[in-house]
Write an enzyme that holds these catalytic residues in place. Structure first.
Site, PDB file in Angstrom:
ATOM      1  CG  LEU A 213       2.365  -2.297  -3.987  1.00  0.00           C
ATOM      2  CD1 LEU A 213       0.838  -2.392  -3.986  1.00  0.00           C
ATOM      3  CD2 LEU A 213       2.920  -3.018  -5.197  1.00  0.00           C
ATOM      4  N   GLY A 214       4.798   1.607  -3.158  1.00  0.00           N
ATOM      5  CA  GLY A 214       5.019   3.048  -3.284  1.00  0.00           C
ATOM      6  C   GLY A 214       5.236   3.710  -1.944  1.00  0.00           C
ATOM      7  CD  GLU A 266       2.196   5.586  -1.388  1.00  0.00           C
ATOM      8  OE1 GLU A 266       2.569   6.471  -0.609  1.00  0.00           O
ATOM      9  OE2 GLU A 266       2.071   4.399  -1.041  1.00  0.00           O
ATOM     10  CD1 TRP A 277      -3.885   0.287  10.891  1.00  0.00           C
ATOM     11  CD2 TRP A 277      -4.368   0.800   8.774  1.00  0.00           C
ATOM     12  NE1 TRP A 277      -2.742   0.108  10.136  1.00  0.00           N
ATOM     13  CE2 TRP A 277      -3.007   0.415   8.835  1.00  0.00           C
ATOM     14  CE3 TRP A 277      -4.904   1.173   7.522  1.00  0.00           C
ATOM     15  CZ2 TRP A 277      -2.184   0.388   7.712  1.00  0.00           C
ATOM     16  CZ3 TRP A 277      -4.076   1.140   6.414  1.00  0.00           C
ATOM     17  CH2 TRP A 277      -2.743   0.758   6.522  1.00  0.00           C
ATOM     18  CB  ALA A 296      -5.321  -4.671  11.764  1.00  0.00           C
TER      19      ALA A 296
HETATM   20 ZN   LIG Z   1       0.187   4.424   2.800  1.00  0.00          ZN
END
Ligand SMILES: [Zn+2]
Length: 441
Positions: A213-214, A266, A277, A296
């Site tokens: 996604l990025g 981002e 996490w 997690a």
């Molecule tokens: Zn990230």
């Protein structure tokens, strides 16, 4: 249908193990087995380290320095931050050539999320009232280009590259992805990275499937790289085209909710934040004291029942914070940063990304009014020195809560304020709004 098999996973090692199977499989079984990367920023750091040994240490020391600055609020300036943005649309198909309305909507989402104006803050569980924070960072499409000419802050480049994604990425080599940042390689060169946040929007899919996604570059404690100066990572953010904006006409598939928060996440990395996490189990840390640990990442669920690690934040064992933009929860349940995440981002803007927000010729301050708070930090009274007549002021603490205040003769009485950071919105007779940061000692 294929896309319904996709699921989020950031772990690159698992991808490597799948590779031999993928190479000898049909597209159908590839789709069954591929697990796509929500965000490759940690891979990007590892990759840059392989090109420029010492990068990882530089990122960590930049993080520590920005955090240390937070301990010393006196050294910060009192102003709200404005970041000029250039969005580079690099397209091979008409779908990838996103309309201006999607780009403008993405900037709106950033401005809501980074000013705690997003309506879904009401969904944040009350547990997190003690840690929530408001970054007060504004993003503006650039109005002046690097040559001093007027611009929309949007570039559009046709590319013959059908996708910047490649199998090399799965084994940690990001050089194909990085081609989007180079005109010579089918993308477009960045604008001066010390003056603009560069966001490239393109296709990074693999065999037609969304792979990522990025990703973003965290600040590296070094001056930002000049455009095209290295064969390595170019400073900025890259987003998969269907994940940009909240009104994107293209479906990303797999039932994944897109609300423009891939970019919020981002940009958080770009401003120095890590995954909450800590990219590990309960013993891993994101270096931010008020984000609860988790064993997690969250996956796409919005499960409020999870409290996977015991922590002690202001004497409370908070549940896993699926509301945090730096988790991997669904964009549906993300709505908040914490106060110390905000402090870290402010520290980065005062250190590694200083030129982005101070005296930046790429920022036009319309109707600039001279407006100074003195002294700042303050203990008892703050004087307002302004070239315009101030009619009304509003003061908020870092959580966005309005503070009642006596305002008389351009003086603010802060004696009853608790120590910390406040934001002052001043309104002129003409209705112009000016915002400044005030530190109470
Ligand atoms: Zn990230």
């Amino acid at each position: 249908m294929f896309l319904s098999f996709l699921k989020f996973n950031k772990n690159c090692l698992e991808m490597k193990l799948l590779l031999p199977t993928i190479l000898f499989s049909s597209l159908f079984s590839f789709a069954q087995q591929v697990e796509f990367h929500r965000c490759a920023t940690t891979n990007a750091i590892d990759y840059q380290e392989s090109l420029t040994p010492g990068y990882k240490d530089a990122v960590i020391s930049a993080f520590d320095a920005a955090k240390a600055l937070n301990m010393n609020p006196e050294s910060k300036s009192g102003s709200l931050y404005t970041i000029p943005v250039v969005v580079h649309i690099v397209h091979n198909t008409t779908e990838e050539n996103l309309p201006d309305s999607v780009i403008i909507d993405q900037i709106r989402v950033l401005n809501e999320d980074y000013n705690r104006l997003n309506p879904d803050t009401v969904n944040m569980r009350a547990d997190f009232d003690i840690v929530k924070g408001n970054p007060r960072i504004e993003f503006k499409l650039a109005q002046i280009d690097p040559n001093g000419q007027p611009t929309t802050g949007i570039t559009r480049t046709f590319t013959n590259t059908t996708s910047f994604g490649s199998l090399a990425f799965l084994s940690g080599d990001m050089s194909d992805l990085e081609k989007v940042k180079s005109t010579a390689d089918g993308g477009i060169d960045p604008w001066d990275q010390s003056r603009y946040l560069n966001i490239w929007v393109c296709d990074m899919s693999l065999f037609g499937f969304t792979a990522l996604l990025g990703y973003a570059t965290p600040p590296a404690g070094l001056p930002n790289w000049p455009p095209g100066s290295t064969g390595g990572l170019g400073d900025g953010v890259v987003i998969q085209y269907q994940a940009f904006g909240s009104n994107n006409p293209n479906d990303i598939g797999a039932g994944v909710v897109i609300k423009g928060r891939t970019t919020t996440h981002e940009v958080g990395h770009y401003l120095g934040l890590r995954h909450i996490w800590g990219d590990g189990d309960c013993t891993a840390e994101d270096g931010i004291d008020d984000t609860p640990n988790a064993d997690a990442q969250s996956n796409t669920d919005c499960d409020p029942s999870k409290n996977t690690c015991t922590d002690n934040i202001q004497s409370v064992d908070l549940p896993d914070m699926i509301e945090n933009y730096m988790d991997y929860s669904s964009e549906d349940c993300q709505n908040s940063f914490t106060a110390l995440q905000v402090s870290l981002m402010h520290g980065v803007l005062e250190l590694q990304r200083y030129d982005l927000v101070h005296g930046n010729p790429a920022s036009i301050e319309e109707n600039a009014i001279e407006f100074v708070l003195y002294p700042n930090p303050a203990q008892d009274f703050v004087e307002i020195k302004s070239s315009a007549q101030i009619d009304e002021i509003q003061i908020m603490d870092i959580t966005g809560k309005t503070i009642q205040v006596d305002f008389f003769n351009n003086q603010i009485d802060v004696r009853a304020f608790r120590t910390g950071v406040y934001f002052i919105d001043a309104y002129t007779k003409e209705g112009q709004k000016i915002t400044r940061r005030l530190v109470k000692q």
